[in-house]
Design a protein around this motif. Sequence first.
Motif, mmCIF file in Angstrom:
data_model
loop_
_atom_site.group_PDB
_atom_site.id
_atom_site.type_symbol
_atom_site.label_atom_id
_atom_site.label_comp_id
_atom_site.label_asym_id
_atom_site.label_seq_id
_atom_site.Cartn_x
_atom_site.Cartn_y
_atom_site.Cartn_z
ATOM 1 N N ASP A 11 9.698 -8.390 -11.369
ATOM 2 C CA ASP A 11 10.775 -7.490 -11.773
ATOM 3 C C ASP A 11 11.071 -6.497 -10.647
ATOM 4 O OD1 ASP A 11 8.806 -5.477 -11.877
ATOM 5 O OD2 ASP A 11 8.669 -5.510 -14.065
ATOM 6 N N ASN A 12 11.986 -5.571 -10.910
ATOM 7 C CA ASN A 12 12.399 -4.608 -9.873
ATOM 8 C C ASN A 12 11.261 -3.699 -9.426
ATOM 9 O OD1 ASN A 12 15.010 -5.495 -9.503
ATOM 10 N ND2 ASN A 12 15.842 -4.201 -11.123
ATOM 11 N N PHE A 13 10.351 -3.324 -10.349
ATOM 12 C CA PHE A 13 9.202 -2.513 -9.951
ATOM 13 C C PHE A 13 8.316 -3.293 -8.980
ATOM 14 C CE2 PHE A 13 9.965 -0.082 -13.972
ATOM 15 C CZ PHE A 13 10.150 1.158 -13.386
ATOM 16 N N ILE A 20 7.068 -1.654 -0.310
ATOM 17 C CA ILE A 20 6.212 -0.584 0.205
ATOM 18 C C ILE A 20 4.960 -1.157 0.863
ATOM 19 C CG2 ILE A 20 4.733 1.364 -0.463
ATOM 20 C CD1 ILE A 20 6.912 1.972 -2.657
ATOM 21 N N VAL A 21 4.240 -2.043 0.166
ATOM 22 C CA VAL A 21 2.964 -2.530 0.716
ATOM 23 C C VAL A 21 3.169 -3.476 1.886
ATOM 24 C CG1 VAL A 21 1.693 -2.165 -1.429
ATOM 25 C CG2 VAL A 21 2.668 -4.430 -0.951
ATOM 26 N N ASP A 24 3.065 -0.979 4.635
ATOM 27 C CA ASP A 24 1.767 -0.311 4.784
ATOM 28 C C ASP A 24 0.922 -0.640 3.562
ATOM 29 O OD1 ASP A 24 -0.433 1.347 5.038
ATOM 30 O OD2 ASP A 24 0.707 3.208 5.110
ATOM 31 N N ASN A 25 -0.007 -1.579 3.719
ATOM 32 C CA ASN A 25 -0.791 -1.996 2.553
ATOM 33 C C ASN A 25 -1.972 -1.074 2.274
ATOM 34 O OD1 ASN A 25 -2.603 -2.747 4.520
ATOM 35 N ND2 ASN A 25 -2.996 -4.778 3.672
ATOM 36 N N GLN A 26 -2.083 0.005 3.023
ATOM 37 C CA GLN A 26 -3.152 0.966 2.752
ATOM 38 C C GLN A 26 -2.640 2.225 2.064
ATOM 39 O OE1 GLN A 26 -5.683 1.692 6.082
ATOM 40 N NE2 GLN A 26 -6.356 -0.424 6.161
ATOM 41 N N ILE A 27 -1.373 2.228 1.719
ATOM 42 C CA ILE A 27 -0.821 3.388 1.028
ATOM 43 C C ILE A 27 -1.481 3.489 -0.359
ATOM 44 C CG2 ILE A 27 1.165 2.178 0.046
ATOM 45 C CD1 ILE A 27 2.807 4.715 0.762
ATOM 46 N N PRO A 28 -1.909 4.675 -0.744
ATOM 47 C CA PRO A 28 -2.595 4.827 -2.036
ATOM 48 C C PRO A 28 -1.686 4.462 -3.220
ATOM 49 C CG PRO A 28 -2.907 6.774 -0.658
ATOM 50 C CD PRO A 28 -1.871 5.919 0.016
ATOM 51 N N HIS A 29 -2.306 3.918 -4.253
ATOM 52 C CA HIS A 29 -1.557 3.556 -5.456
ATOM 53 C C HIS A 29 -0.834 4.776 -6.039
ATOM 54 C CE1 HIS A 29 -4.383 -0.121 -6.212
ATOM 55 N NE2 HIS A 29 -3.615 -0.265 -5.156
ATOM 56 N N ARG A 30 -1.458 5.930 -5.909
ATOM 57 C CA ARG A 30 -0.847 7.169 -6.403
ATOM 58 C C ARG A 30 0.502 7.412 -5.718
ATOM 59 N NH1 ARG A 30 -1.397 11.086 -3.389
ATOM 60 N NH2 ARG A 30 -3.462 10.634 -2.615
ATOM 61 N N ILE A 32 2.439 5.167 -4.193
ATOM 62 C CA ILE A 32 3.389 4.125 -4.621
ATOM 63 C C ILE A 32 3.969 4.495 -5.977
ATOM 64 C CG2 ILE A 32 3.653 1.704 -5.297
ATOM 65 C CD1 ILE A 32 1.367 1.055 -3.303
ATOM 66 N N GLY A 33 3.094 4.885 -6.891
ATOM 67 C CA GLY A 33 3.540 5.260 -8.235
ATOM 68 C C GLY A 33 4.528 6.412 -8.214
ATOM 69 N N LEU A 34 4.253 7.417 -7.378
ATOM 70 C CA LEU A 34 5.169 8.559 -7.279
ATOM 71 C C LEU A 34 6.531 8.136 -6.743
ATOM 72 C CD1 LEU A 34 2.795 11.346 -5.885
ATOM 73 C CD2 LEU A 34 3.911 11.289 -8.131
ATOM 74 N N ARG A 35 6.548 7.236 -5.768
ATOM 75 C CA ARG A 35 7.812 6.798 -5.160
ATOM 76 C C ARG A 35 8.686 6.009 -6.125
ATOM 77 N NH1 ARG A 35 6.724 4.424 0.892
ATOM 78 N NH2 ARG A 35 5.433 6.123 1.668
ATOM 79 N N ILE A 36 8.050 5.215 -7.004
ATOM 80 C CA ILE A 36 8.855 4.317 -7.831
ATOM 81 C C ILE A 36 8.807 4.646 -9.320
ATOM 82 C CG2 ILE A 36 8.649 2.474 -6.147
ATOM 83 C CD1 ILE A 36 6.669 1.093 -8.025
#
Length: 161
Positions: A11-13, A20-21, A24-30, A32-36
């Motif tokens: 899906d779009n999410f 994003i990953v 940069d696949n080391q970006i924290p899940h937090r 990523i969650g804030l961005r989307i």
Amino acid sequence: MPKLRPTVEIDNFDLKILEIVQQDNQIPHREIGLRIGLSVPSVARRLQKMRANGVITADRSVLNPDALGSRVTVIAHVSAENEAIDLLDQMRARFEACEQVQQCYYVTGEVDFILIFCTRDMAEYTALTRTLFFAEGNVRSFRTFVAMERVKVTLDVPIGQ
């Protein structure tokens, strides 16, 4: 490498997460969650599912060949002598097993394979041709192209939303 299941739903999410990953696949899940606009557990669950389904095939660091000393990028077009499936499979396996082969494509057209090598120097490439193309057999011909400059190098997949 895991194979993509034909019924994977994205899906779009998921697409936003992949965009994003992929950068940069080391970006924290937090982050990523804030961005989307998703929770940390939702991001983690989606990433885990995409890895299990083969949408994400690897998490790796991209190395700069220049930082590791002099490196030569060589592109080779290889034509098979005999296109019997078992002989092509042997060639494919041989190319896949060679650590200096960064990419290998079985293609249509005038040649059968296109290989991209990263070698220390031309002497290393020459030695590889003797092993991969001459000693192992089934190579009718090959053409070598030496890259003068790496203008763009990426395996990023365009993600249009």
